[in-house]
Design a protein around this motif. Structure first.
Motif, short mmCIF file in Angstrom:
data_model
loop_
_atom_site.label_atom_id
_atom_site.label_comp_id
_atom_site.label_asym_id
_atom_site.label_seq_id
_atom_site.Cartn_x
_atom_site.Cartn_y
_atom_site.Cartn_z
N PHE A 1 -9.87 10.02 1.60
CA PHE A 1 -11.25 10.29 1.24
C PHE A 1 -11.63 9.58 -0.05
N VAL A 2 -10.72 9.54 -1.02
CA VAL A 2 -10.99 8.84 -2.27
C VAL A 2 -11.12 7.35 -1.99
N ALA A 3 -10.20 6.82 -1.17
CA ALA A 3 -10.24 5.39 -0.84
C ALA A 3 -11.52 5.06 -0.08
N SER A 4 -11.91 5.91 0.85
CA SER A 4 -13.13 5.63 1.61
C SER A 4 -14.35 5.68 0.68
N TYR A 5 -14.33 6.60 -0.29
CA TYR A 5 -15.43 6.65 -1.26
C TYR A 5 -15.45 5.37 -2.10
N LEU A 6 -14.26 4.95 -2.56
CA LEU A 6 -14.19 3.73 -3.36
C LEU A 6 -14.59 2.51 -2.53
N ILE A 7 -14.14 2.49 -1.29
CA ILE A 7 -14.50 1.36 -0.42
C ILE A 7 -16.00 1.34 -0.18
N SER A 8 -16.58 2.51 0.05
CA SER A 8 -18.03 2.53 0.27
C SER A 8 -18.76 2.10 -1.00
N ALA A 9 -18.24 2.46 -2.17
CA ALA A 9 -18.85 2.02 -3.43
C ALA A 9 -18.75 0.49 -3.55
N HIS A 10 -17.58 -0.06 -3.18
CA HIS A 10 -17.43 -1.52 -3.22
C HIS A 10 -18.34 -2.20 -2.20
N VAL A 11 -18.48 -1.59 -1.05
CA VAL A 11 -19.36 -2.16 -0.02
C VAL A 11 -20.80 -2.18 -0.54
N ARG A 12 -21.21 -1.10 -1.21
CA ARG A 12 -22.57 -1.08 -1.78
C ARG A 12 -22.73 -2.16 -2.83
N ARG A 13 -21.72 -2.36 -3.66
CA ARG A 13 -21.80 -3.42 -4.68
C ARG A 13 -21.89 -4.80 -4.02
N ILE A 14 -21.07 -4.99 -2.99
CA ILE A 14 -21.10 -6.28 -2.29
C ILE A 14 -22.46 -6.51 -1.66
N GLU A 15 -23.03 -5.47 -1.06
CA GLU A 15 -24.36 -5.61 -0.47
C GLU A 15 -25.40 -5.94 -1.53
N ALA A 16 -25.29 -5.33 -2.72
CA ALA A 16 -26.23 -5.62 -3.80
C ALA A 16 -26.07 -7.07 -4.26
N VAL A 17 -24.82 -7.55 -4.36
CA VAL A 17 -24.59 -8.94 -4.77
C VAL A 17 -25.13 -9.89 -3.71
N GLU A 18 -24.92 -9.56 -2.44
CA GLU A 18 -25.45 -10.41 -1.37
C GLU A 18 -26.97 -10.45 -1.40
N LYS A 19 -27.58 -9.32 -1.71
CA LYS A 19 -29.05 -9.27 -1.80
C LYS A 19 -29.53 -10.15 -2.96
N ASP A 20 -28.87 -10.05 -4.11
CA ASP A 20 -29.23 -10.89 -5.26
C ASP A 20 -29.00 -12.36 -4.95
N LEU A 21 -27.90 -12.66 -4.25
CA LEU A 21 -27.60 -14.04 -3.88
C LEU A 21 -28.68 -14.59 -2.95
N LYS A 22 -29.12 -13.77 -2.02
CA LYS A 22 -30.17 -14.22 -1.09
C LYS A 22 -31.48 -14.48 -1.84
N ALA A 23 -31.80 -13.58 -2.79
CA ALA A 23 -33.01 -13.78 -3.58
C ALA A 23 -32.88 -15.05 -4.42
N LEU A 24 -31.71 -15.28 -5.02
CA LEU A 24 -31.51 -16.49 -5.82
C LEU A 24 -31.54 -17.74 -4.96
N SER A 25 -30.97 -17.66 -3.78
CA SER A 25 -30.98 -18.85 -2.91
C SER A 25 -32.39 -19.18 -2.45
N GLN A 26 -33.22 -18.17 -2.27
CA GLN A 26 -34.61 -18.45 -1.91
C GLN A 26 -35.39 -19.01 -3.09
N ALA A 27 -35.04 -18.54 -4.31
CA ALA A 27 -35.76 -18.99 -5.50
C ALA A 27 -35.20 -20.31 -6.03
N SER A 28 -33.99 -20.67 -5.71
CA SER A 28 -33.39 -21.90 -6.24
C SER A 28 -33.77 -23.09 -5.36
#
Length: 182
Positions: free
Chosen positions: A102-129
């Motif tokens: 349960f702790v690992a799944s919570y940590l993994i879900s937290a990492h997944v959320r971070r990765i999704e946020a980074v991918e979202k920022d990357l997509k915004a930067l790629s559209q703006a660059s």
């Protein structure tokens, strides 16, 4: 009870007098009832070898069986206690694994959320660059501008050189007035 005495007395008397006991006379009954011959001891038969062997075998077998049953019961209790301890250990380790999961799944879900946020920022930067095509187009325009500025600079330089030549030619024709020194 009197009849038992009669029987015991009848057994003790010899065979000839045994027939007299069954006579109906008063004397014989009194005689038989009055005769106290004592108690008859039951003779113990000597235990024979075969019968003694069977009894000994059965006694030994029952002692060995009870001893084996006792040890079997002890081993069963030890095995049962060991099994219970291992079940409890397994239960504790299972709870630890589930907690870790349960702790690992919570940590993994937290990492997944971070990765999704980074991918979202990357997509915004790629559209703006700018893309490679945009950069190469801007580079070509900048080269054209620099080349145009260089040509204008050279034209301006030649124009200034021409003006200098004209000034020198005029100064040779008309010498400058002398300046006084004080």
């Amino acid at each position: 009870m009197a009849s038992l005495r009669c029987l015991s007395a009848a057994r003790a008397l010899p065979r000839a007098s045994a027939s007299r006991l069954f006579s109906g006379g008063q004397i014989s009954r009194n005689e038989a009832a009055g005769a106290n011959l004592g108690t008859v001891q039951v003779q113990k038969k000597p235990v024979g070898g075969f019968r003694g062997g069977i009894v000994g075998f059965l006694f030994g077998f029952s002692v060995a069986s009870s001893f084996a049953a006792y040890h079997l019961l002890e081993e069963y209790q030890q095995a049962s206690a060991t099994l219970q301890a291992s079940v409890e250990t397994l239960q504790l380790s299972t709870e630890k694994v589930l907690h870790g999961f349960f702790v690992a799944s919570y940590l993994i879900s937290a990492h997944v959320r971070r990765i999704e946020a980074v991918e979202k920022d990357l997509k915004a930067l790629s559209q703006a660059s700018a893309s490679k095509e945009d950069i190469s187009r801007v580079r070509a325009e900048t080269k054209k501008l620099l080349d145009g500025l260089h040509v204008e600079f050279l034209d301006l330089r030649t124009h200034v050189w021409g003006i200098q030549q004209d000034i020198q030619a005029l100064s040779k024709k008309n010498p400058p007035p002398p300046t006084e020194r004080i």
